[in-house]
Design a protein around this motif. Sequence first.
Motif, PDB file in Angstrom:
ATOM      1  N   MET A 299       0.824  -1.203   0.000  1.00  0.00           N
ATOM      2  CA  MET A 299       0.000   0.000   0.000  1.00  0.00           C
ATOM      3  C   MET A 299       0.860   1.255   0.000  1.00  0.00           C
ATOM      4  O   MET A 299       0.385   2.338  -0.325  1.00  0.00           O
ATOM      5  N   GLY A 300       2.126   1.116   0.358  1.00  0.00           N
ATOM      6  CA  GLY A 300       3.029   2.252   0.330  1.00  0.00           C
ATOM      7  C   GLY A 300       3.258   2.782  -1.063  1.00  0.00           C
ATOM      8  O   GLY A 300       3.564   3.969  -1.241  1.00  0.00           O
ATOM      9  N   PHE A 301       3.100   1.935  -2.067  1.00  0.00           N
ATOM     10  CA  PHE A 301       3.266   2.382  -3.449  1.00  0.00           C
ATOM     11  C   PHE A 301       2.103   3.244  -3.910  1.00  0.00           C
ATOM     12  O   PHE A 301       2.256   4.082  -4.789  1.00  0.00           O
ATOM     13  N   THR A 302       0.916   3.009  -3.334  1.00  0.00           N
ATOM     14  CA  THR A 302      -0.268   3.711  -3.816  1.00  0.00           C
ATOM     15  C   THR A 302      -0.877   4.669  -2.799  1.00  0.00           C
ATOM     16  O   THR A 302      -1.349   5.733  -3.174  1.00  0.00           O
ATOM     17  N   VAL A 303      -0.891   4.315  -1.535  1.00  0.00           N
ATOM     18  CA  VAL A 303      -1.618   5.096  -0.532  1.00  0.00           C
ATOM     19  C   VAL A 303      -0.708   6.108   0.167  1.00  0.00           C
ATOM     20  O   VAL A 303      -0.895   7.309   0.058  1.00  0.00           O
ATOM     21  N   SER A 304       0.283   5.593   0.902  1.00  0.00           N
ATOM     22  CA  SER A 304       1.114   6.470   1.708  1.00  0.00           C
ATOM     23  C   SER A 304       2.452   5.780   1.988  1.00  0.00           C
ATOM     24  O   SER A 304       2.500   4.569   2.234  1.00  0.00           O
ATOM     25  N   ALA A 305       3.509   6.539   2.007  1.00  0.00           N
ATOM     26  CA  ALA A 305       4.849   5.986   2.195  1.00  0.00           C
ATOM     27  C   ALA A 305       5.063   5.290   3.548  1.00  0.00           C
ATOM     28  O   ALA A 305       5.827   4.335   3.605  1.00  0.00           O
ATOM     29  N   PRO A 306       4.439   5.720   4.647  1.00  0.00           N
ATOM     30  CA  PRO A 306       4.667   5.004   5.912  1.00  0.00           C
ATOM     31  C   PRO A 306       4.258   3.532   5.889  1.00  0.00           C
ATOM     32  O   PRO A 306       4.695   2.764   6.740  1.00  0.00           O
ATOM     33  N   PHE A 307       3.460   3.114   4.924  1.00  0.00           N
ATOM     34  CA  PHE A 307       3.083   1.705   4.835  1.00  0.00           C
ATOM     35  C   PHE A 307       4.275   0.820   4.464  1.00  0.00           C
ATOM     36  O   PHE A 307       4.204  -0.395   4.620  1.00  0.00           O
ATOM     37  N   PHE A 308       5.345   1.406   3.959  1.00  0.00           N
ATOM     38  CA  PHE A 308       6.529   0.617   3.624  1.00  0.00           C
ATOM     39  C   PHE A 308       7.107  -0.072   4.863  1.00  0.00           C
ATOM     40  O   PHE A 308       7.784  -1.085   4.755  1.00  0.00           O
ATOM     41  N   GLY A 309       6.852   0.453   6.039  1.00  0.00           N
ATOM     42  CA  GLY A 309       7.331  -0.159   7.274  1.00  0.00           C
ATOM     43  C   GLY A 309       6.791  -1.557   7.514  1.00  0.00           C
ATOM     44  O   GLY A 309       7.410  -2.357   8.218  1.00  0.00           O
ATOM     45  N   PHE A 310       5.654  -1.867   6.908  1.00  0.00           N
ATOM     46  CA  PHE A 310       5.069  -3.197   7.092  1.00  0.00           C
ATOM     47  C   PHE A 310       5.882  -4.283   6.401  1.00  0.00           C
ATOM     48  O   PHE A 310       5.692  -5.467   6.689  1.00  0.00           O
ATOM     49  N   PHE A 311       6.776  -3.919   5.486  1.00  0.00           N
ATOM     50  CA  PHE A 311       7.634  -4.921   4.870  1.00  0.00           C
ATOM     51  C   PHE A 311       8.559  -5.578   5.893  1.00  0.00           C
ATOM     52  O   PHE A 311       9.105  -6.644   5.652  1.00  0.00           O
ATOM     53  N   GLY A 312       8.732  -4.967   7.041  1.00  0.00           N
ATOM     54  CA  GLY A 312       9.534  -5.560   8.107  1.00  0.00           C
ATOM     55  C   GLY A 312       8.953  -6.872   8.628  1.00  0.00           C
ATOM     56  O   GLY A 312       9.684  -7.708   9.176  1.00  0.00           O
ATOM     57  N   PHE A 313       7.663  -7.060   8.451  1.00  0.00           N
ATOM     58  CA  PHE A 313       7.037  -8.298   8.908  1.00  0.00           C
ATOM     59  C   PHE A 313       7.379  -9.490   8.011  1.00  0.00           C
ATOM     60  O   PHE A 313       7.076 -10.628   8.365  1.00  0.00           O
ATOM     61  N   ALA A 314       8.007  -9.244   6.895  1.00  0.00           N
ATOM     62  CA  ALA A 314       8.363 -10.342   5.989  1.00  0.00           C
ATOM     63  C   ALA A 314       9.371 -11.292   6.630  1.00  0.00           C
ATOM     64  O   ALA A 314       9.436 -12.461   6.254  1.00  0.00           O
ATOM     65  N   GLN A 315      10.131 -10.829   7.607  1.00  0.00           N
ATOM     66  CA  GLN A 315      11.113 -11.698   8.245  1.00  0.00           C
ATOM     67  C   GLN A 315      10.461 -12.807   9.068  1.00  0.00           C
ATOM     68  O   GLN A 315      11.109 -13.774   9.420  1.00  0.00           O
ATOM     69  N   TYR A 316       9.163 -12.698   9.348  1.00  0.00           N
ATOM     70  CA  TYR A 316       8.469 -13.753  10.088  1.00  0.00           C
ATOM     71  C   TYR A 316       8.153 -14.973   9.225  1.00  0.00           C
ATOM     72  O   TYR A 316       7.692 -15.983   9.758  1.00  0.00           O
ATOM     73  N   VAL A 317       8.396 -14.906   7.925  1.00  0.00           N
ATOM     74  CA  VAL A 317       8.177 -16.061   7.050  1.00  0.00           C
ATOM     75  C   VAL A 317       9.043 -17.231   7.495  1.00  0.00           C
ATOM     76  O   VAL A 317       8.636 -18.392   7.421  1.00  0.00           O
TER      77      VAL A 317
END
Length: 116
Positions: free
Chosen positions: A18-36
């Motif tokens: 959503m950071g690409f379309t809505v708002s830049a602060p959503f890029f922080g959610f990519f940090g949750f990818a390490q839980y894979v």
Amino acid sequence: MKVNKLGFLSILALLGFMGFTVSAPFFGFFGFAQYVRYFFVTPDEMFQQNVTKAAGFGFFSGAGVTSLAIALHFLFPAILPVNIALISCYVVSMVCFTISLVVLEINEQREMGTWH
């Protein structure tokens, strides 16, 4: 085979797009990818104990920071908006949980002699 439910936190990484379309602060959610990686960890008793310790530390640190942020908001409302004060609980809790879980896992690997 038992599914490690901690891996489902990685689904929150999808909000990062959503950071690409809505708002830049959503890029922080990519940090949750390490839980894979927790989908590939067998949840034994030691792992569950480490998650419990890390969750307790994350909860209490988040509660402390939120209390401090709310107090600062009431003392200085122009400096600290209420939404930042409330968001601080979530951010601090997740950061403290993740860091303490990693530290506990590293300590466990050192004790077992598998840390290089």
